[in-house]
Design a protein around this motif. Structure first.
Motif, mmCIF file in Angstrom:
data_model
loop_
_atom_site.group_PDB
_atom_site.id
_atom_site.type_symbol
_atom_site.label_atom_id
_atom_site.label_comp_id
_atom_site.label_asym_id
_atom_site.label_seq_id
_atom_site.Cartn_x
_atom_site.Cartn_y
_atom_site.Cartn_z
ATOM 1 N N VAL A 66 -6.418 3.011 5.015
ATOM 2 C CA VAL A 66 -6.802 1.663 4.592
ATOM 3 C C VAL A 66 -8.200 1.424 5.130
ATOM 4 O O VAL A 66 -8.444 1.569 6.328
ATOM 5 C CB VAL A 66 -5.841 0.584 5.134
ATOM 6 C CG1 VAL A 66 -6.200 -0.779 4.546
ATOM 7 C CG2 VAL A 66 -4.405 0.947 4.814
ATOM 8 N N ILE A 82 0.865 -1.177 0.000
ATOM 9 C CA ILE A 82 0.000 0.000 0.000
ATOM 10 C C ILE A 82 0.904 1.230 0.000
ATOM 11 O O ILE A 82 1.815 1.343 0.830
ATOM 12 C CB ILE A 82 -0.947 -0.016 1.220
ATOM 13 C CG1 ILE A 82 -1.862 -1.258 1.124
ATOM 14 C CG2 ILE A 82 -1.760 1.268 1.296
ATOM 15 C CD1 ILE A 82 -2.675 -1.530 2.366
ATOM 16 N N THR A 83 0.638 2.111 -0.960
ATOM 17 C CA THR A 83 1.522 3.254 -1.178
ATOM 18 C C THR A 83 1.177 4.402 -0.229
ATOM 19 O O THR A 83 0.021 4.587 0.137
ATOM 20 C CB THR A 83 1.332 3.752 -2.630
ATOM 21 O OG1 THR A 83 1.309 2.611 -3.481
ATOM 22 C CG2 THR A 83 2.451 4.674 -3.051
ATOM 23 N N GLU A 128 -2.193 7.046 -0.325
ATOM 24 C CA GLU A 128 -3.383 6.587 -1.041
ATOM 25 C C GLU A 128 -4.488 6.158 -0.069
ATOM 26 O O GLU A 128 -4.253 5.942 1.117
ATOM 27 C CB GLU A 128 -3.057 5.441 -2.015
ATOM 28 C CG GLU A 128 -2.789 4.101 -1.387
ATOM 29 C CD GLU A 128 -2.550 3.011 -2.443
ATOM 30 O OE1 GLU A 128 -3.124 3.087 -3.547
ATOM 31 O OE2 GLU A 128 -1.782 2.075 -2.156
ATOM 32 N N VAL A 140 -6.311 -6.704 -7.414
ATOM 33 C CA VAL A 140 -6.241 -5.330 -6.911
ATOM 34 C C VAL A 140 -6.786 -4.432 -8.014
ATOM 35 O O VAL A 140 -6.253 -4.421 -9.124
ATOM 36 C CB VAL A 140 -4.799 -4.933 -6.542
ATOM 37 C CG1 VAL A 140 -4.737 -3.461 -6.147
ATOM 38 C CG2 VAL A 140 -4.291 -5.797 -5.391
ATOM 39 N N CYS A 191 -11.791 5.406 -2.632
ATOM 40 C CA CYS A 191 -10.529 4.664 -2.772
ATOM 41 C C CYS A 191 -9.802 4.996 -4.068
ATOM 42 O O CYS A 191 -10.410 5.321 -5.077
ATOM 43 C CB CYS A 191 -10.778 3.155 -2.718
ATOM 44 S SG CYS A 191 -11.327 2.606 -1.104
ATOM 45 N N ARG A 209 -7.264 2.660 -4.876
ATOM 46 C CA ARG A 209 -7.141 1.266 -5.260
ATOM 47 C C ARG A 209 -7.830 0.426 -4.200
ATOM 48 O O ARG A 209 -8.059 0.886 -3.078
ATOM 49 C CB ARG A 209 -5.661 0.847 -5.333
ATOM 50 C CG ARG A 209 -4.876 1.533 -6.446
ATOM 51 C CD ARG A 209 -3.533 0.849 -6.646
ATOM 52 N NE ARG A 209 -2.748 0.839 -5.416
ATOM 53 C CZ ARG A 209 -1.866 -0.124 -5.097
ATOM 54 N NH1 ARG A 209 -1.670 -1.146 -5.911
ATOM 55 N NH2 ARG A 209 -1.171 -0.048 -3.977
ATOM 56 N N THR A 267 -2.219 8.104 4.829
ATOM 57 C CA THR A 267 -2.604 6.899 4.101
ATOM 58 C C THR A 267 -3.809 6.280 4.816
ATOM 59 O O THR A 267 -3.785 6.139 6.039
ATOM 60 C CB THR A 267 -1.444 5.884 4.107
ATOM 61 O OG1 THR A 267 -0.266 6.559 3.670
ATOM 62 C CG2 THR A 267 -1.742 4.701 3.212
ATOM 63 N N PHE A 301 -6.735 3.106 0.334
ATOM 64 C CA PHE A 301 -6.728 1.738 -0.165
ATOM 65 C C PHE A 301 -7.881 0.971 0.453
ATOM 66 O O PHE A 301 -8.048 0.960 1.680
ATOM 67 C CB PHE A 301 -5.395 1.068 0.184
ATOM 68 C CG PHE A 301 -5.161 -0.234 -0.538
ATOM 69 C CD1 PHE A 301 -4.497 -0.263 -1.758
ATOM 70 C CD2 PHE A 301 -5.623 -1.439 0.009
ATOM 71 C CE1 PHE A 301 -4.287 -1.473 -2.423
ATOM 72 C CE2 PHE A 301 -5.410 -2.640 -0.654
ATOM 73 C CZ PHE A 301 -4.751 -2.657 -1.873
#
Lengths: 228, 245
Positions: free
Chosen positions: B196, B29-30, B33, B223, B209, B211, B194, B35
């Motif tokens: 998630v 996970i970048t 982002e 993904v 999101c 991704r 970030t 996610f």
């Protein structure tokens, strides 16, 4: 025994005021020591009982089993038998087996596991997710215990303490009869052995009032602390 | 930012036997982002999220967050690392006996901030989630959406690099859901946090999101990339989730 008028009973009781006051102090002393032991030793024991349960912070089947078994063991003793069994220990700790301080020893012994169970039950009502959130935020076990568990359970803990106090007011009367003094002892000595029914009735009324006051204060405080 | 490497996690079933919640999963996970972890119930998405801050410890594999291997840490080091990983829960998990402000202050108290710094940071976070006028209320006096905002403010307070959100809108009605998603997106964009987010709704993925990993039976099926609210899905599972939305 001659027939007693209400006025005669009052005069009788008024004459006993110093003794009644002393009995109240003795009961207060027994309760105070017992409750202090319950909070200082029974409280941590209850927390440990809770935390060693499966799924909790210090889950450990063996520790939980041993603690639970020990608590049950002490709680199985009828109080009067616990008192008699503890006579040697009492003598060792206090140097005597008579008087309110001596009576406080078995009272404390009984109060510790009693309060531990109450604390454990109270803590169980805290949603697991709240503790988990604290874990996720990086809280240490001690921070979780103090800032989360005890704070979230504070109202229930006060209610538990109220129950304990009232139960032990009753236990202290038993302890009193075996040489501890206190309100219960006074009621038995005068009201029962000397057939002074007025003393018996007065002492029971006094206990009724004390119990009502303790419950009222406990309820008030618990309600004030409860923000759920 | 987050690297899950060959993670496995199984649970003992109450009736005996094992349940493979996460099977040999790797995921990257970048930083910056949003996610998504999406799948039907029991797909292992919440477990996967809880593995990131080690609320669940993997049976094997490594969890690397911001260059640090969490799986190799001792308890105090893990606690310090967790202070930089915010978490938001489906059931909010607020402390009922603390005010809104004190709930948000909690992670800062844990981290040893001074009183003055805490007061200032709590005020900032309340501002971000739009609850400045509710600071002295207790959670019981708030609506579900407001409670979740407090949960988000609490997660945001220690200036985390990552916020983990476990079905943050599943207990909320559709309108409130949107406002909570907007709030999370806002935090992601303004502070570069970030995020998630676990969800079973494709709507959530489309809405915020960048991704998302589509999960089934403890494995990442695919993904997917999201652009302009469109999800580029190839797997049958991702398509069925799209249709369900």
């Amino acid at each position: 025994m001659e027939e007693m008028t209400f006025a005669a009973a009052l005069a009788d009781l008024a004459g006993m005021a110093p003794e009644i006051w002393q009995a109240c102090q003795e009961t207060g002393l027994m309760l105070g020591v017992g409750l202090a032991a319950a909070i200082l030793l029974g409280g941590p024991l209850g927390i440990w009982l809770y935390l060693s349960q499966p799924g909790q912070l210090f889950a450990n089947r063996l520790v939980n089993g041993v603690l639970g078994w020990t608590v049950n063991l002490v709680r199985s003793f009828p109080f009067i038998i616990l008192m008699v069994s503890l006579v040697p220990l009492t003598r060792l700790l206090v140097g005597s087996t008579i008087g309110p301080v001596a009576a406080a020893v078995p009272l404390s012994f009984a109060a510790i596991p009693y309060f531990a169970r109450l604390v454990e039950q109270t803590l169980r009502e805290i949603p697991r997710g709240v503790v988990e959130a604290a874990e996720a935020m990086g809280a240490s076990p001690l921070q979780i215990i103090i800032k989360v568990l005890l704070n979230e359970a504070r109202s229930g803990l006060i209610s538990s303490l109220t129950i304990l106090t009232i139960s032990f007011l009753s236990y202290s009367a038993v302890a009193g009869v075996v040489g501890g003094g206190g309100i219960g002892d006074l009621a038995i000595r005068y009201g029962y052995y000397r057939f002074q029914t007025d003393v018996m009735v007065a002492m029971v009324l006094l206990l009724v009032v004390i119990v009502q006051i303790i419950q009222l204060l406990g309820n008030r405080l618990a309600a004030r602390l409860d923000k759920r | 930012m987050i690297h899950l490497q060959n993670i496995r996690k199984r649970f003992r079933r109450p009736g005996g036997g094992w349940f493979d919640a996460v099977q040999d999963t790797s995921l990257a996970i970048t930083a910056g982002e949003v996610f998504g972890l999406i799948g039907f119930s029991g797909a292992g998405k919440s477990t996967l999220l809880r593995l990131i801050n080690l609320l669940e410890r993997p049976d094997s594999g490594a969890v690397i967050v911001d260059g640090q291997d969490l799986t190799a840490m001792d308890a105090p080091a893990l606690r310090r690392a967790r202070q930089h990983l915010g978490m938001v829960f489906q059931q909010f998990n607020l402390m009922a006996n603390r005010t809104v402000a004190d709930n948000i202050a909690f992670p800062l108290e844990i981290a040893g901030w001074s009183k003055a710094d805490i007061a200032q940071r709590v005020a900032e976070c309340l501002e971000v989630v739009g609850l400045s006028d509710r600071a002295q209320h207790y959670p019981a006096q708030l609506s579900g959406g407001q409670k979740q905002r407090v949960g988000i403010a609490r997660a945001l307070a220690p200036r985390p690099k990552v916020i983990l959100a476990d079905e943050p809108t599943s207990a909320l009605d559709p309108k409130t859901t949107q406002s909570i998603l907007d709030c999370l997106r806002d935090i992601n964009q303004r502070f570069g946090v970030t995020v998630v987010i676990v969800t079973h709704e494709m709507h959530v993925v489309r809405s915020i999101c960048h991704r998302a990993a589509v999960l089934d039976a403890g494995q990442v099926v695919e993904v997917v990339e999201v652009s302009d609210g469109k999800v580029d899905a190839r797997s049958d599972l991702a398509r069925s989730l799209l249709e369900a939305a």
